[in-house]
Motif scaffolding. Structure first.
Motif, PDB file in Angstrom:
ATOM      1  N   ARG A  52       0.799  -1.344  -0.613  1.00  0.00           N
ATOM      2  CA  ARG A  52      -0.330  -0.091   0.105  1.00  0.00           C
ATOM      3  C   ARG A  52       1.021   1.186  -0.133  1.00  0.00           C
ATOM      4  O   ARG A  52       0.490   1.853  -0.498  1.00  0.00           O
ATOM      5  CB  ARG A  52      -1.007   0.213   1.395  1.00  0.00           C
ATOM      6  N   PHE A  53       1.643   1.541   0.861  1.00  0.00           N
ATOM      7  CA  PHE A  53       3.150   2.487   1.463  1.00  0.00           C
ATOM      8  C   PHE A  53       3.868   2.308  -0.205  1.00  0.00           C
ATOM      9  O   PHE A  53       3.281   3.164  -0.892  1.00  0.00           O
ATOM     10  CB  PHE A  53       4.051   1.792   2.164  1.00  0.00           C
ATOM     11  N   PHE A  54       4.358   1.935  -1.316  1.00  0.00           N
ATOM     12  CA  PHE A  54       4.739   1.747  -2.699  1.00  0.00           C
ATOM     13  C   PHE A  54       3.858   2.598  -3.066  1.00  0.00           C
ATOM     14  O   PHE A  54       3.828   3.271  -4.502  1.00  0.00           O
ATOM     15  CB  PHE A  54       5.805   1.219  -2.944  1.00  0.00           C
ATOM     16  N   GLU A  55       2.265   1.543  -3.319  1.00  0.00           N
ATOM     17  CA  GLU A  55       1.155   2.495  -4.130  1.00  0.00           C
ATOM     18  C   GLU A  55       1.182   3.293  -4.380  1.00  0.00           C
ATOM     19  O   GLU A  55       1.094   4.327  -4.876  1.00  0.00           O
ATOM     20  CB  GLU A  55       0.316   0.915  -3.958  1.00  0.00           C
ATOM     21  N   TYR A  56       1.150   3.960  -3.011  1.00  0.00           N
ATOM     22  CA  TYR A  56       0.749   5.378  -3.134  1.00  0.00           C
ATOM     23  C   TYR A  56       1.708   6.505  -3.296  1.00  0.00           C
ATOM     24  O   TYR A  56       1.443   7.219  -4.070  1.00  0.00           O
ATOM     25  CB  TYR A  56      -0.242   5.342  -1.140  1.00  0.00           C
ATOM     26  N   LEU A  57       3.026   6.164  -2.932  1.00  0.00           N
ATOM     27  CA  LEU A  57       4.282   6.670  -3.517  1.00  0.00           C
ATOM     28  C   LEU A  57       4.418   6.473  -4.727  1.00  0.00           C
ATOM     29  O   LEU A  57       4.682   7.958  -5.697  1.00  0.00           O
ATOM     30  CB  LEU A  57       5.762   6.190  -2.660  1.00  0.00           C
ATOM     31  N   GLY A  58       4.189   5.701  -5.109  1.00  0.00           N
ATOM     32  CA  GLY A  58       4.047   5.695  -6.867  1.00  0.00           C
ATOM     33  C   GLY A  58       3.256   6.096  -7.839  1.00  0.00           C
ATOM     34  O   GLY A  58       3.161   6.432  -8.864  1.00  0.00           O
ATOM     35  N   LYS A  59       2.019   6.857  -6.852  1.00  0.00           N
ATOM     36  CA  LYS A  59       1.711   8.008  -7.899  1.00  0.00           C
ATOM     37  C   LYS A  59       2.191   9.101  -8.194  1.00  0.00           C
ATOM     38  O   LYS A  59       1.642  10.184  -8.805  1.00  0.00           O
ATOM     39  CB  LYS A  59      -0.030   7.916  -6.953  1.00  0.00           C
ATOM     40  N   PHE A  60       2.823   9.512  -7.199  1.00  0.00           N
ATOM     41  CA  PHE A  60       3.759  10.427  -7.252  1.00  0.00           C
ATOM     42  C   PHE A  60       4.555  10.593  -8.716  1.00  0.00           C
ATOM     43  O   PHE A  60       5.832  10.155  -8.490  1.00  0.00           O
ATOM     44  CB  PHE A  60       4.249  11.308  -6.186  1.00  0.00           C
ATOM     45  N   PRO A  61       4.211  11.090  -9.422  1.00  0.00           N
ATOM     46  CA  PRO A  61       5.948  11.972 -10.729  1.00  0.00           C
ATOM     47  C   PRO A  61       7.448  11.758  -9.493  1.00  0.00           C
ATOM     48  O   PRO A  61       7.916  11.169 -10.574  1.00  0.00           O
ATOM     49  CB  PRO A  61       5.510  12.378 -11.523  1.00  0.00           C
ATOM     50  N   GLU A  62       6.875  12.330  -8.357  1.00  0.00           N
ATOM     51  CA  GLU A  62       8.406  12.772  -8.001  1.00  0.00           C
ATOM     52  C   GLU A  62       9.185  11.514  -7.026  1.00  0.00           C
ATOM     53  O   GLU A  62      10.140  11.363  -6.923  1.00  0.00           O
ATOM     54  CB  GLU A  62       8.150  13.942  -6.645  1.00  0.00           C
ATOM     55  N   ALA A  63       8.635  10.218  -7.499  1.00  0.00           N
ATOM     56  CA  ALA A  63       8.741   9.251  -6.687  1.00  0.00           C
ATOM     57  C   ALA A  63       9.594   8.175  -7.795  1.00  0.00           C
ATOM     58  O   ALA A  63       9.686   6.998  -8.063  1.00  0.00           O
ATOM     59  CB  ALA A  63       8.107   8.717  -5.789  1.00  0.00           C
ATOM     60  N   GLN A  64       9.364   8.495  -9.150  1.00  0.00           N
ATOM     61  CA  GLN A  64       9.389   7.528  -9.823  1.00  0.00           C
ATOM     62  C   GLN A  64      10.309   6.317 -10.403  1.00  0.00           C
ATOM     63  O   GLN A  64      11.050   6.050 -10.865  1.00  0.00           O
ATOM     64  CB  GLN A  64       9.005   7.740 -11.487  1.00  0.00           C
ATOM     65  N   ALA A  65      11.521   7.559 -10.000  1.00  0.00           N
ATOM     66  CA  ALA A  65      12.846   7.514  -9.784  1.00  0.00           C
ATOM     67  C   ALA A  65      13.132   6.127  -8.801  1.00  0.00           C
ATOM     68  O   ALA A  65      13.998   5.358  -9.364  1.00  0.00           O
ATOM     69  CB  ALA A  65      13.525   8.418  -9.678  1.00  0.00           C
ATOM     70  N   LEU A  66      12.203   5.965  -7.864  1.00  0.00           N
ATOM     71  CA  LEU A  66      11.917   5.002  -6.664  1.00  0.00           C
ATOM     72  C   LEU A  66      12.141   3.352  -7.346  1.00  0.00           C
ATOM     73  O   LEU A  66      12.484   2.659  -7.618  1.00  0.00           O
ATOM     74  CB  LEU A  66      11.418   5.070  -5.713  1.00  0.00           C
ATOM     75  N   VAL A  67      10.608   3.507  -7.806  1.00  0.00           N
ATOM     76  CA  VAL A  67       9.021   2.670  -8.404  1.00  0.00           C
ATOM     77  C   VAL A  67       9.980   1.727  -9.335  1.00  0.00           C
ATOM     78  O   VAL A  67       9.719   0.957  -9.647  1.00  0.00           O
ATOM     79  CB  VAL A  67       8.280   3.062  -8.408  1.00  0.00           C
ATOM     80  N   ARG A  68      11.176   2.758 -10.171  1.00  0.00           N
ATOM     81  CA  ARG A  68      10.736   2.457 -12.006  1.00  0.00           C
ATOM     82  C   ARG A  68      12.195   1.493 -11.993  1.00  0.00           C
ATOM     83  O   ARG A  68      12.292   0.853 -12.656  1.00  0.00           O
ATOM     84  CB  ARG A  68      10.982   3.136 -12.519  1.00  0.00           C
ATOM     85  N   ASP A  69      13.571   1.639 -10.667  1.00  0.00           N
ATOM     86  CA  ASP A  69      14.209   1.175 -11.014  1.00  0.00           C
ATOM     87  C   ASP A  69      14.124   0.281  -9.886  1.00  0.00           C
ATOM     88  O   ASP A  69      14.557   0.109  -8.239  1.00  0.00           O
ATOM     89  CB  ASP A  69      14.995   2.090  -9.220  1.00  0.00           C
ATOM     90  N   PRO A  70      14.052  -1.118 -10.649  1.00  0.00           N
ATOM     91  CA  PRO A  70      14.011  -2.777  -9.383  1.00  0.00           C
ATOM     92  C   PRO A  70      14.879  -3.299  -8.830  1.00  0.00           C
ATOM     93  O   PRO A  70      14.422  -3.664  -7.237  1.00  0.00           O
ATOM     94  CB  PRO A  70      14.025  -3.328 -11.013  1.00  0.00           C
ATOM     95  N   VAL A  71      16.299  -2.264  -8.853  1.00  0.00           N
ATOM     96  CA  VAL A  71      17.276  -2.714  -7.742  1.00  0.00           C
ATOM     97  C   VAL A  71      16.059  -1.966  -6.670  1.00  0.00           C
ATOM     98  O   VAL A  71      16.569  -2.044  -5.657  1.00  0.00           O
ATOM     99  CB  VAL A  71      18.610  -2.085  -7.747  1.00  0.00           C
ATOM    100  N   ARG A  72      16.609  -0.347  -7.141  1.00  0.00           N
ATOM    101  CA  ARG A  72      16.358   0.359  -5.127  1.00  0.00           C
ATOM    102  C   ARG A  72      14.909  -0.111  -5.280  1.00  0.00           C
ATOM    103  O   ARG A  72      14.563   0.052  -3.485  1.00  0.00           O
ATOM    104  CB  ARG A  72      16.406   1.714  -6.172  1.00  0.00           C
ATOM    105  N   PHE A  73      14.223  -0.551  -5.773  1.00  0.00           N
ATOM    106  CA  PHE A  73      12.570  -0.446  -5.429  1.00  0.00           C
ATOM    107  C   PHE A  73      12.866  -2.397  -4.585  1.00  0.00           C
ATOM    108  O   PHE A  73      12.016  -1.746  -3.625  1.00  0.00           O
ATOM    109  CB  PHE A  73      11.634  -1.021  -6.440  1.00  0.00           C
ATOM    110  N   GLU A  74      14.037  -3.114  -4.637  1.00  0.00           N
ATOM    111  CA  GLU A  74      13.547  -4.307  -4.336  1.00  0.00           C
ATOM    112  C   GLU A  74      13.838  -4.126  -2.985  1.00  0.00           C
ATOM    113  O   GLU A  74      13.371  -4.614  -1.846  1.00  0.00           O
ATOM    114  CB  GLU A  74      14.317  -5.007  -5.114  1.00  0.00           C
ATOM    115  N   THR A  75      15.158  -2.666  -2.488  1.00  0.00           N
ATOM    116  CA  THR A  75      16.353  -2.897  -1.600  1.00  0.00           C
ATOM    117  C   THR A  75      14.978  -2.312  -0.866  1.00  0.00           C
ATOM    118  O   THR A  75      15.189  -2.449   0.502  1.00  0.00           O
ATOM    119  CB  THR A  75      17.504  -1.759  -1.709  1.00  0.00           C
TER     120      THR A  75
END
Lengths: 309, 114
Positions: A52-75
Motif C-alpha cells: 500500500r505504501f509503495f502503491e501510494y508513493l508510486g502515484k507521484f511523479p517525483e517518486a518514479q525514479a524509485l519505483v521504476r528502478d528494480p534494484v532500488r525498489f526491491e531494497t
C-alpha cells in the motif's frame, strides 16, 4: 577544512543520541509495553501495508525514479517490510536506526524529496490506524487508541531520523559539489608568444582568487608572458571583494612586468559595480575577449617592433 | 655589505641580496646616486629575483630611490620579482609607482634601451 570533512560524513547517531531522540518523542518503557498490543495486528499485515505504501508513493511523479528502478525498489521494499516489523517490536537500537538511515539514503539516491516521503509515511500510519480501529470495534477501544498514539511516537521518532538523514545527505551532496567546483582548475592558456588568456568561470571567492592569482603569476614567470587577458564573462557576481581580487591580481602581475587586461564585464555587472561602488582602479578593461586579445597584441606588437628595430 | 654595481654601457645593474640592513640600503642609495652621475647613466636595473620578501619598508626605499635617480636623470626598472613576492605585495597594497617593472634582466634591459 576539518569542519567540512565532519559535515560530509553521513549521519551516524550513537547509542546516547538514540536515547535522546527517543526521549524527545517521550518514548519510554511504558510505551514499549504498549506496543505489544499492536504487534499482533501489524505483523501479519506487513506485506499488505508495504504494498500500500509503495502503491501510494508510486502515484507521484517525483517518486518514479524509485519505483521504476528494480534494484532500488526491491531494497526499499525489503527495508520497509523490516521497518514495519521492527517499529511494533523494537528494539529501537543502533541497528534499527542504521536501517532507517539506509532506507533514507535509498530515497535520497532516488531524489525523493522530504515532502513526498512524509506524505506517503503519513498515509502508511493512517493505514495502520485503520487496522487498529477495525480491531477496536470488537475490543477495548480506549486501549487501541492509546496504543496507536504510542505508535505515533515511534513514527515521529522515525521521521526525525529520516528527515535528518535526507537533509544531511543533501548537505553532503552540496558540499561535494562545492569542493568539486573549487578544485576545478582555472586554466591559463597561451595564445601566442608572451600572451596568456585566463578564462574565468564561476563564483570567485577569496580562496579561489588566491589560487587563480598564484597560478597566473607562476604562468607569467614560466612562459615569460608580457600580457594577460583575463576574461570574466563567466563570473556571475562581481562585488567589491571580487573587484578587489582582480585589482590585486593585476597589480601583482604589473610588479612582474606583465600587463593584465580585463574583459567580459557585462552590462548588468558594470551597472552593479558602479552602483555599489566597487572600483577596478588601474585595471584596463575592454568589452570582450576579442578586443582584449587585439589590445594585448597591440601592446606586444609595439614592443616587438621596438625590439626588432 | 658592499654590493657590486655593474656598469653596462649607459646602464647600471645591481642585484639585491636576500636581505639588507638599514646601513646597506643607505650605502646602496648613495653609491647608485653617485655612480649615475659619474658614468652619465640613463637607467638602473634593480634585480630583486633572490629576494623572498619585499615588505613595505623595502618597497618604500626602492621607490624613493627610483624617484631620486629620476631627479639625477636615470630611470629605474625593477626586475625579477617572484610570483609569491608580487602577490604578497599586491595584497599589502604595496606599489612601485616611480619604477618600471619587468620579468627579468633581459626584459629590463630591453625596456631601458627602447
Amino acid at each position: 577544512m576539518n569542519t567540512s570533512i565532519a559535515h560530509a560524513r553521513p549521519l551516524e547517531p550513537t547509542a546516547a543520541d538514540i536515547e535522546k531522540r527517543l526521549a524527545y518523542v517521550d518514548f519510554g518503557d511504558v510505551e514499549r509495553d504498549s506496543l505489544k498490543v499492536i504487534a499482533p495486528l501489524v505483523t501479519p499485515s506487513v506485506e499488505a501495508l508495504t504494498a500500500r505504501f509503495f502503491e501510494y508513493l508510486g502515484k507521484f511523479p517525483e517518486a518514479q525514479a524509485l519505483v521504476r528502478d528494480p534494484v532500488r525498489f526491491e531494497t526499499a521494499r525489503r527495508l520497509k517490510r523490516e521497518h514495519l516489523r521492527a517499529m511494533v517490536a523494537g528494539p529501537f537500537d543502533q541497528k534499527y536506526v542504521a536501517d532507517r538511515l539506509e532506507l533514507a539514503r535509498v530515497y535520497a539516491a532516488a531524489g525523493i524529496e522530504n515532502r513526498v516521503f512524509i506524505g506517503a509515511f503519513q498515509h502508511l500510519i493512517s493505514a495502520i490506524g485503520a487496522l487498529i480501529a477495525e480491531r477496536a470495534k470488537t475490543g477495548d477501544a480506549a486501549l487501541a487508541f492509546k496504543s496507536f498514539m504510542v505508535l505515533q511516537r515511534i513514527a515521529f521518532f522515525d521521521l526525525t531520523l529520516i528527515t535528518d538523514a535526507l537533509v544531511s545527505e543533501r548537505e553532503r551532496t552540496i558540499r561535494q559539489q562545492q569542493d568539486a567546483i573549487r578544485e576545478l582548475s582555472t586554466p591559463v592558456l597561451q595564445v601566442r608568444d608572451r600572451l596568456l588568456i585566463v578564462p574565468l568561470v564561476g563564483v570567485v571567492d577569496s580562496h579561489r582568487a588566491r589560487e587563480l592569482t598564484e597560478g597566473m603569476l607562476r604562468a607569467i614567470r614560466d612562459r615569460r608572458a608580457k600580457a594577460v587577458v583575463m576574461d570574466v564573462t563567466g563570473v556571475p557576481i562581481v562585488d567589491s571583494k571580487v573587484a578587489n581580487h582582480f585589482a590585486q591580481a593585476c597589480e601583482a602581475a604589473r610588479l612582474m612586468g606583465a600587463h593584465v587586461i580585463l574583459t567580459g564585464i557585462s552590462a548588468e555587472i558594470a551597472q552593479a559595480m558602479v552602483t555599489i561602488g566597487a572600483e577596478l582602479e588601474g585595471v584596463p578593461t575592454v568589452s570582450d575577449l576579442q578586443d582584449g586579445i587585439e589590445e594585448a597584441e597591440k601592446l606586444l606588437g609595439v614592443r616587438a617592433n621596438g625590439a626588432a628595430a | 655589505m658592499n654590493l657590486p654595481i655593474l656598469k653596462q654601457a649607459d646602464l647600471l645593474i645591481v642585484t639585491l641580496p636576500e636581505s639588507l640592513t638599514d646601513g646597506d640600503w643607505r650605502a646602496l642609495k648613495d653609491e647608485l646616486l653617485a655612480r649615475v652621475g659619474k658614468h652619465r647613466s640613463r637607467g638602473v636595473v634593480i634585480d630583486a629575483s633572490v629576494m623572498d620578501v619585499m615588505d613595505s619598508y623595502a618597497t618604500r626605499l626602492v621607490d624613493s630611490m627610483a624617484r631620486m635617480l629620476k631627479l639625477r636623470g636615470a630611470s629605474t626598472v625593477v626586475v625579477g620579482i617572484q610570483p609569491g613576492v608580487a602577490f604578497a605585495m599586491a595584497q599589502l597594497g604595496l606599489k612601485l609607482p616611480a619604477a618600471q617593472t619587468a620579468l627579468d634582466l633581459d626584459e629590463g634591459l630591453e625596456l631601458l634601451r627602447r
